[in-house]
Design a protein around this motif. Structure first.
Motif, PDB file in Angstrom:
ATOM      1  N   ASN A 191      50.823  36.886  40.863  1.00  0.00           N
ATOM      2  CA  ASN A 191      49.689  36.021  40.521  1.00  0.00           C
ATOM      3  C   ASN A 191      48.361  36.754  40.665  1.00  0.00           C
ATOM      4  OD1 ASN A 191      51.423  33.897  40.004  1.00  0.00           O
ATOM      5  ND2 ASN A 191      51.259  33.029  42.061  1.00  0.00           N
TER       6      ASN A 191
ATOM      7  N   HIS B 263      47.702  39.195  37.723  1.00  0.00           N
ATOM      8  CA  HIS B 263      47.222  38.513  36.516  1.00  0.00           C
ATOM      9  C   HIS B 263      45.787  38.021  36.696  1.00  0.00           C
ATOM     10  CE1 HIS B 263      51.056  38.939  34.688  1.00  0.00           C
ATOM     11  NE2 HIS B 263      51.684  38.068  35.453  1.00  0.00           N
ATOM     12  N   LEU B 264      45.442  37.577  37.907  1.00  0.00           N
ATOM     13  CA  LEU B 264      44.092  37.082  38.166  1.00  0.00           C
ATOM     14  C   LEU B 264      43.061  38.204  38.052  1.00  0.00           C
ATOM     15  CD1 LEU B 264      42.306  34.694  39.081  1.00  0.00           C
ATOM     16  CD2 LEU B 264      42.706  35.429  41.442  1.00  0.00           C
TER      17      LEU B 264
ATOM     18  N   THR C 297      43.413  40.984  36.418  1.00  0.00           N
ATOM     19  CA  THR C 297      43.380  41.387  35.010  1.00  0.00           C
ATOM     20  C   THR C 297      42.474  40.466  34.209  1.00  0.00           C
ATOM     21  OG1 THR C 297      45.637  42.261  35.145  1.00  0.00           O
ATOM     22  CG2 THR C 297      44.776  41.774  32.954  1.00  0.00           C
ATOM     23  N   GLU C 298      42.614  39.163  34.438  1.00  0.00           N
ATOM     24  CA  GLU C 298      41.830  38.179  33.688  1.00  0.00           C
ATOM     25  C   GLU C 298      40.344  38.280  33.997  1.00  0.00           C
ATOM     26  OE1 GLU C 298      41.362  33.296  33.546  1.00  0.00           O
ATOM     27  OE2 GLU C 298      43.246  34.189  34.242  1.00  0.00           O
ATOM     28  N   ARG C 299      40.017  38.491  35.276  1.00  0.00           N
ATOM     29  CA  ARG C 299      38.607  38.469  35.679  1.00  0.00           C
ATOM     30  C   ARG C 299      37.917  39.823  35.573  1.00  0.00           C
ATOM     31  NH1 ARG C 299      38.514  34.687  41.169  1.00  0.00           N
ATOM     32  NH2 ARG C 299      39.160  32.726  40.168  1.00  0.00           N
ATOM     33  N   HIS C 300      38.679  40.910  35.805  1.00  0.00           N
ATOM     34  CA  HIS C 300      38.036  42.222  35.906  1.00  0.00           C
ATOM     35  C   HIS C 300      38.599  43.270  34.949  1.00  0.00           C
ATOM     36  CE1 HIS C 300      36.019  40.804  39.560  1.00  0.00           C
ATOM     37  NE2 HIS C 300      37.186  40.322  39.939  1.00  0.00           N
TER      38      HIS C 300
ATOM     39  N   HIS D  75      49.715  47.836  33.947  1.00  0.00           N
ATOM     40  CA  HIS D  75      49.248  47.989  32.574  1.00  0.00           C
ATOM     41  C   HIS D  75      49.359  49.461  32.178  1.00  0.00           C
ATOM     42  CE1 HIS D  75      47.752  43.913  32.443  1.00  0.00           C
ATOM     43  NE2 HIS D  75      47.040  44.107  33.534  1.00  0.00           N
TER      44      HIS D  75
END
Length: 417
Positions: A162, A165-166, A168-171, A212
């Motif tokens: 989690n 993914h967080l 990745t989404e924010r930064h 990634h």
């Protein structure tokens, strides 16, 4: 019933309720009133008058040979008797299932928190580059800050997934990779010290988690981008110190974090060499001064007398930085790229230097790695060879610098002043 003060544990049994607990009186020694309905549940009374609910049990198979253990459920006043009874039932249920609450708590106390483990890992790497240490502190505080008070065994594989993914989404993808790679290293050392501790990042990877994919910026051919970048640097960078620093990067292929803190006591113009202490790999780097670098250093030395005394130690001083030397160049990149008509970034200078060395001049890869201080893998054949000396590097370094001039400045003009 009066407790037997000759013993540490008095054999008093009653139903523990608010009324009966209030009535328990302290003596000169601690004693326990046991509940007559839930075996193992009791209230310990200290001589100070403090009362705490406890659970007594035998670990393992529960036989008489099993060790007798005790867990504090909570202090009376903060926990009601009814609440304490429910917690005690949960603990005893875990014991019946083979659990050992006291042992688990002891192990948790022995384990550091995520924050403590991160700080210890950072402090243990005093040989790392300052920029790397700053990055690790940023990962610990920015990306993992809300985990810092957790014991190491309280972070699960799902938590890792989690969080990945967080971030990745924010930064972005790169910070997500870097933060988890850092945390993986933090856990590795403690998994050795604490039996049974699992590395949650490795569990995530084993369950199919993936970083990634890494993507590196590629430059066009040096013959195409170097003339444009030279024009861009000369036209867009008005600060002569910054301009010289960029050209220093062009002629050495060094990382900006290795060039910026270069001090004059590490430069020997008479011997034609300079030494870099703070490198990414942690290995000091000694390099020859080429003709082009000599011109830049001579210009910086001539201008150093105009700087305040406290800044004269630095080859590339700055009036606005805390350290006294240049710390930031990013503001120039977009301007250089706009004038050049080609995207510019500092590491591109390093890419160009390596490409000229290996593709234009066909120099040995081991020599190029030594010049740019790339980490060299454990290669058996290379391990037998002695390392390159500064004198052995002098001629190829000059060839690279001259070829960069030929490609970037066909007219043969000197570096901008």
């Amino acid at each position: 019933m009066e407790p037997n003060t000759a013993k540490r544990v008095a054999k008093v049994k009653l139903t523990l309720t608010k009324r009966t607990v209030e009535a328990l009186e302290p003596t000169d020694k601690p004693w326990i009133a046991w509940d007559d309905k839930l075996t193992g549940f009791g209230c310990r009374v200290q001589p100070s008058g403090i009362k705490s609910f406890v659970v007594n049990y035998r670990a393992g198979d529960g036989g008489r040979k099993a060790p007798n253990k005790r867990v504090v459920v909570g202090r009376y006043g903060r926990v009601t008797p009814d609440r304490a009874r429910r917690l005690a039932q949960e603990l005893l249920g875990r014991v019946a299932g083979g659990g050992d609450p006291a042992g688990e708590r002891a192990r948790a106390r022995a384990l550091p928190t995520v924050g403590e483990a991160c700080d210890e890992y950072i402090e243990s790497g005093r040989g790392r580059a300052a920029e790397t240490q700053r990055s690790y502190r940023r990962y610990s505080s920015l990306y993992l800050g809300d985990w810092r008070s957790r014991p190491l065994d309280a972070v699960t594989r799902i938590d890792i997934e989690n969080r990945f993914h967080l971030i990745t989404e924010r930064h972005g993808a790169v910070p997500a990779n870097q933060a988890l790679s850092f945390l993986r290293s933090v856990y590795r050392r403690h998994c050795v010290d604490h039996e049974g501790l699992r590395n949650p990042v490795e569990l995530w990877l084993a369950a199919g988690g993936r970083y990634h994919p890494k993507t590196r910026k590629q430059i066009s051919s040096p013959a195409e981008v170097l003339p444009r970048w030279r024009v861009g640097i000369e036209a867009a960078v008005g600060n002569p110190v910054h301009r010289d620093l960029l050209f220093f990067g062009l002629y050495t292929g060094m990382r900006r974090g290795e060039i910026m803190p270069l001090a004059w006591d590490r430069v020997d113009l008479d011997a034609g060499l300079f030494r870099v202490e703070a490198t990414k790999t942690g290995v000091p780097l000694e390099l020859p001064v080429t003709r082009q670098l000599g011109e830049i250093l001579a210009r910086r030395r001539a201008n150093s007398d105009a700087m305040p005394v406290n800044l004269r130690d630095w080859v590339f001083p700055s009036l606005s930085s805390r350290s006294g030397h240049v710390e930031e160049l990013h503001a120039h990149y977009a301007k250089i790229g706009k004038v050049a008509g080609a995207k510019f970034w500092f590491h591109g200078l390093r890419n160009a230097f390596i490409t000229v060395a290996e593709r234009e001049l066909m120099l040995p890869r081991s020599l190029t790695k030594r010049l740019v201080n790339h980490a060299r893998p454990s290669d058996v054949t290379e391990g037998y060879a002695a390392d390159w000396t500064v004198e052995q590097l002098r001629e190829p370094a000059q060839r690279i610098a001259d070829r960069i001039d030929e490609l970037s400045d066909p007219e043969g003009s000197s570096v901008a002043v």
